[in-house]
Design an enzyme around this catalytic site. Structure first.
Site, short mmCIF file in Angstrom:
data_model
loop_
_atom_site.label_atom_id
_atom_site.label_comp_id
_atom_site.label_asym_id
_atom_site.label_seq_id
_atom_site.Cartn_x
_atom_site.Cartn_y
_atom_site.Cartn_z
N LYS A 98 -0.15 -6.56 13.81
CA LYS A 98 1.20 -6.30 13.30
C LYS A 98 1.82 -5.17 14.12
O LYS A 98 1.15 -4.19 14.45
CB LYS A 98 1.11 -5.88 11.83
CG LYS A 98 2.38 -5.28 11.25
CD LYS A 98 2.13 -4.85 9.81
CE LYS A 98 3.33 -4.17 9.19
NZ LYS A 98 3.11 -3.83 7.77
N ASP A 116 0.83 -1.21 0.00
CA ASP A 116 0.00 0.00 0.00
C ASP A 116 0.86 1.26 0.00
O ASP A 116 0.35 2.37 0.12
CB ASP A 116 -0.91 0.02 1.23
CG ASP A 116 -0.12 -0.05 2.54
OD1 ASP A 116 0.77 -0.92 2.65
OD2 ASP A 116 -0.38 0.75 3.44
N THR A 165 1.55 6.26 0.17
CA THR A 165 2.44 6.91 1.13
C THR A 165 3.66 7.53 0.46
O THR A 165 4.01 8.69 0.73
CB THR A 165 2.94 5.87 2.17
OG1 THR A 165 1.82 5.16 2.69
CG2 THR A 165 3.69 6.55 3.29
N GLY A 215 2.25 2.88 -2.23
CA GLY A 215 2.06 3.84 -3.32
C GLY A 215 1.35 5.10 -2.87
O GLY A 215 1.63 6.20 -3.35
N GLY A 236 8.53 -5.05 8.53
CA GLY A 236 9.91 -5.20 8.09
C GLY A 236 10.72 -3.93 8.20
O GLY A 236 11.93 -3.96 8.36
N TYR A 265 1.33 0.29 15.97
CA TYR A 265 2.71 0.70 16.22
C TYR A 265 2.79 1.57 17.46
O TYR A 265 1.85 2.30 17.78
CB TYR A 265 3.25 1.49 15.03
CG TYR A 265 3.42 0.69 13.77
CD1 TYR A 265 4.61 0.03 13.51
CD2 TYR A 265 2.39 0.58 12.84
CE1 TYR A 265 4.79 -0.72 12.35
CE2 TYR A 265 2.54 -0.16 11.68
CZ TYR A 265 3.75 -0.80 11.43
OH TYR A 265 3.91 -1.54 10.30
N ALA A 266 3.94 1.51 18.13
CA ALA A 266 4.22 2.42 19.24
C ALA A 266 4.96 3.62 18.66
O ALA A 266 6.16 3.56 18.39
CB ALA A 266 5.09 1.72 20.29
N ARG A 267 4.22 4.70 18.42
CA ARG A 267 4.79 5.87 17.77
C ARG A 267 4.15 7.14 18.32
O ARG A 267 2.93 7.23 18.40
CB ARG A 267 4.55 5.84 16.25
CG ARG A 267 5.33 4.76 15.52
CD ARG A 267 5.04 4.79 14.03
NE ARG A 267 5.76 3.73 13.33
CZ ARG A 267 5.54 3.40 12.07
NH1 ARG A 267 4.62 4.05 11.37
NH2 ARG A 267 6.24 2.44 11.50
#
Length: 265
Positions: A174, A25, A29, A27, A199, A144-146
């Site tokens: 994920k 996905d 971003t 593209g 990744g 995510y941890a952000r």
């Protein structure tokens, strides 16, 4: 709470409760970067190599189905761009119903736990899981941890992120990798959901496969790995190496060798 439909569709995007998912996905971003211009060839390569499923935004669906070799398909439901004001501000790009109409077996949604946008993303993910449950569609939460002051590799923060995904009704989660199997075990133990890792930016073949080996040693369930695979000079080979670890419990050296990749890479 799973249903027959969710269980059946989870089987389409995994193998024996483990997962090699290739998100493409990016593209939306990053634009049409390497590996995404001719996305048809990339999809054919990674699925031929052993990937269980590919993931794109809804508009790419017509370019997916003829090239995925009977493997699973996931539609991503939010996004942002690297040239916009805030890449962490992921906005809705689709609905569960739209994903079903374009032939998806599952949907995914990205939430940045700890960011300024966390409250809105919590509400949106909650609504998506409710709609997906009604239709029997699995949800992959990319949690995510952000955010300000958040260490994106801290196992406590990652554990919080994956638990949040379970609390909101996701079926798979994920997240980022904490750096080693020992610390990642805490992340896996923080939820009953299958945990797969991102990744990140492309590293060496050995770094990629060693990371996957660490995840599986920690009790993880596989990967949802994009750039490390679709931007590889041989996407089919690196997908084969990753699938060798996830699905066949190969060592790093054996996985690289069986995929025809240099052991010193």
């Amino acid at each position: 709470m799973t249903t027959t439909g969710i269980d059946a569709r989870l089987d389409r995007i995994g193998t024996n409760d483990s997962y090699v998912i290739i998100p493409m996905d990016h593209g939306i971003t990053m634009g049409a970067v390497q590996g995404l211009k001719d996305i048809e060839s990339t999809i054919d390569g990674v699925t031929s190599g052993g990937a269980d499923a590919v993931l794109t935004q809804k508009g790419i669906a017509p370019r997916v189905h003829e090239h995925k070799n009977g493997k699973g398909y996931i539609v991503h439901l939010n996004g942002s761009t690297t040239i916009g004001p805030d890449e962490q501000d992921k906005r809705l790009t689709g609905t569960v119903e739209e994903a079903v109409r374009v032939g998806a077996d599952a949907v995914s949604f990205h939430i940045n736990v700890g960011s300024d946008h966390e409250p809105d993303q919590i509400s949106q993910l909650s609504e998506i899981t409710a709609n997906a449950q009604r239709l029997g569609i699995p949800v992959l939460a990319m949690a995510y941890a952000r955010g300000p002051g958040v260490d994106s590799e801290d196992p406590e923060a990652l554990g919080h992120a994956v638990r949040l995904a379970e609390e909101l009704g996701a079926d798979i989660v994920k997240t980022g990798y904490s750096g080693d199997a020992e610390s990642f075990q805490h992340v896996v133990e923080s939820t009953r959901l299958p945990v797969v890792i991102a990744g990140g930016s492309k590293g060496t073949d050995r770094e990629t496969v060693e990371m996957v080996r660490g995840v599986m040693d920690a009790g993880g369930s596989g990967v949802s790995m994009g750039r490390s695979i679709f931007q590889h000079e041989n996407p089919e080979a690196i997908a084969k190496a990753v699938a060798g670890v996830v699905h066949h419990d190969l060592s790093t050296d054996d996985a690289l060798a069986k995929a025809g990749l240099a052991l010193e890479a």
